[in-house]
Scaffold this active site. Structure first.
Site, short mmCIF file in Angstrom:
data_model
loop_
_atom_site.label_atom_id
_atom_site.label_comp_id
_atom_site.label_asym_id
_atom_site.label_seq_id
_atom_site.Cartn_x
_atom_site.Cartn_y
_atom_site.Cartn_z
CG ASP A 1 -0.41 0.24 2.52
OD1 ASP A 1 0.84 0.37 2.62
OD2 ASP A 1 -1.16 0.33 3.50
CG HIS A 2 -0.60 4.83 1.53
ND1 HIS A 2 -1.71 4.01 1.57
CD2 HIS A 2 -0.52 5.44 2.72
CE1 HIS A 2 -2.30 4.16 2.74
NE2 HIS A 2 -1.60 5.01 3.47
CB CYS B 1 0.68 -2.39 4.71
SG CYS B 1 0.40 -3.36 6.20
CB THR C 1 1.89 -2.60 11.01
OG1 THR C 1 0.66 -2.98 10.37
CG2 THR C 1 1.72 -1.27 11.73
N GLY C 2 2.58 -4.21 8.24
CA GLY C 2 2.53 -5.57 7.70
C GLY C 2 1.30 -6.32 8.20
CB ILE C 3 -0.92 -5.81 11.12
CG1 ILE C 3 0.23 -5.91 12.13
CG2 ILE C 3 -2.17 -6.48 11.70
CD1 ILE C 3 0.03 -5.11 13.42
N GLY C 4 -2.21 -5.35 8.41
CA GLY C 4 -3.41 -5.33 7.57
C GLY C 4 -3.24 -6.12 6.29
CG HIS D 1 8.53 -25.07 11.74
ND1 HIS D 1 8.62 -25.01 13.11
CD2 HIS D 1 9.59 -25.81 11.32
CE1 HIS D 1 9.69 -25.68 13.51
NE2 HIS D 1 10.31 -26.17 12.44
NE ARG E 1 7.61 -31.40 14.73
CZ ARG E 1 8.90 -31.31 14.39
NH1 ARG E 1 9.43 -32.20 13.59
NH2 ARG E 1 9.63 -30.32 14.84
CG HIS E 2 6.71 -28.67 10.54
ND1 HIS E 2 6.39 -28.10 11.76
CD2 HIS E 2 7.96 -29.15 10.66
CE1 HIS E 2 7.43 -28.21 12.57
NE2 HIS E 2 8.40 -28.84 11.93
C1 RB5 Z 1 -1.75 2.95 6.57
O1 RB5 Z 1 -1.70 4.15 7.28
C2 RB5 Z 1 -1.62 1.77 7.53
O2 RB5 Z 1 -2.75 1.69 8.34
C3 RB5 Z 1 -1.42 0.48 6.78
O3 RB5 Z 1 -0.31 0.61 5.94
C4 RB5 Z 1 -1.15 -0.76 7.61
O4 RB5 Z 1 -0.16 -0.54 8.54
C5 RB5 Z 1 -2.34 -1.43 8.15
O5 RB5 Z 1 -2.26 -2.49 8.76
#
Ligand code: RB5
Length: 153
Positions: A8-9, A65, A67-70, A98, A132-133
């Protein structure tokens, strides 16, 4: 190895560096966008990368992104995707060994370039251990329509 990459941006600034890393390790990488740092929604780009990886058998993906989370959560909604949010060479290596991860995810606001380089190297040089994995990974795949769905555009 063949990689697809999408961000993303908030992951855009790191993309050129990541592409160079992958190419310098002798692998191929296809850029699925975006083409600028304009604000975009990470689910749209997660989906582009995830669909490319499931369609092109044996390929891998990289999603970034803030955080990499979304972007990892979103990629994992596509059936057949095992996107691993990694923070260092150890997690990137274990994601392959794994979890048989087929997408490497990380956050541009979290990791520096040295870590990124080491994560890509670890991801590319580690084989899935199977055994096993493999049994555990098979339990992740949906057995019915109650599994993951292709989420709406
Ligand atoms: C964008 O501001 C931010 O929310 C996105 O890149 C990401 O970190 C979401 O998980």
């Amino acid at each position: 190895m063949k990689f697809y990459i999408a961000t993303d941006h908030a992951g855009y600034a790191l993309k050129a560096f990541v592409k160079d890393c992958v190419i310098s390790l002798g692998h191929e990488i296809v850029d699925l966008g975006p083409d600028s740092a304009d604000r975009v929604d990470y689910p749209d780009y997660a989906k582009k990368c995830a669909k490319a990886v499931v369609t092109d058998e044996g390929s891998f993906g990289i999603v970034i992104c803030g955080t990499g989370i979304g972007i990892s959560i979103a990629a994992n909604k596509i059936e057949g995707i095992r996107a691993a949010l990694c923070h260092d060479a150890y997690t990137a290596s274990m994601a392959r060994a794994h979890n048989d991860a087929n997408i490497l995810a990380f956050g541009e606001r979290v990791v520096g370039k040295g870590i990124v380089e080491s994560m890509i190297d670890a991801f590319c040089t580690t084989e899935f251990e199977g055994g096993r994995h493999a049994n555990r990974v098979s339990k992740i795949e949906p057995k019915s329509n109650f599994g993951r769905f292709d989420y709406i555009d």
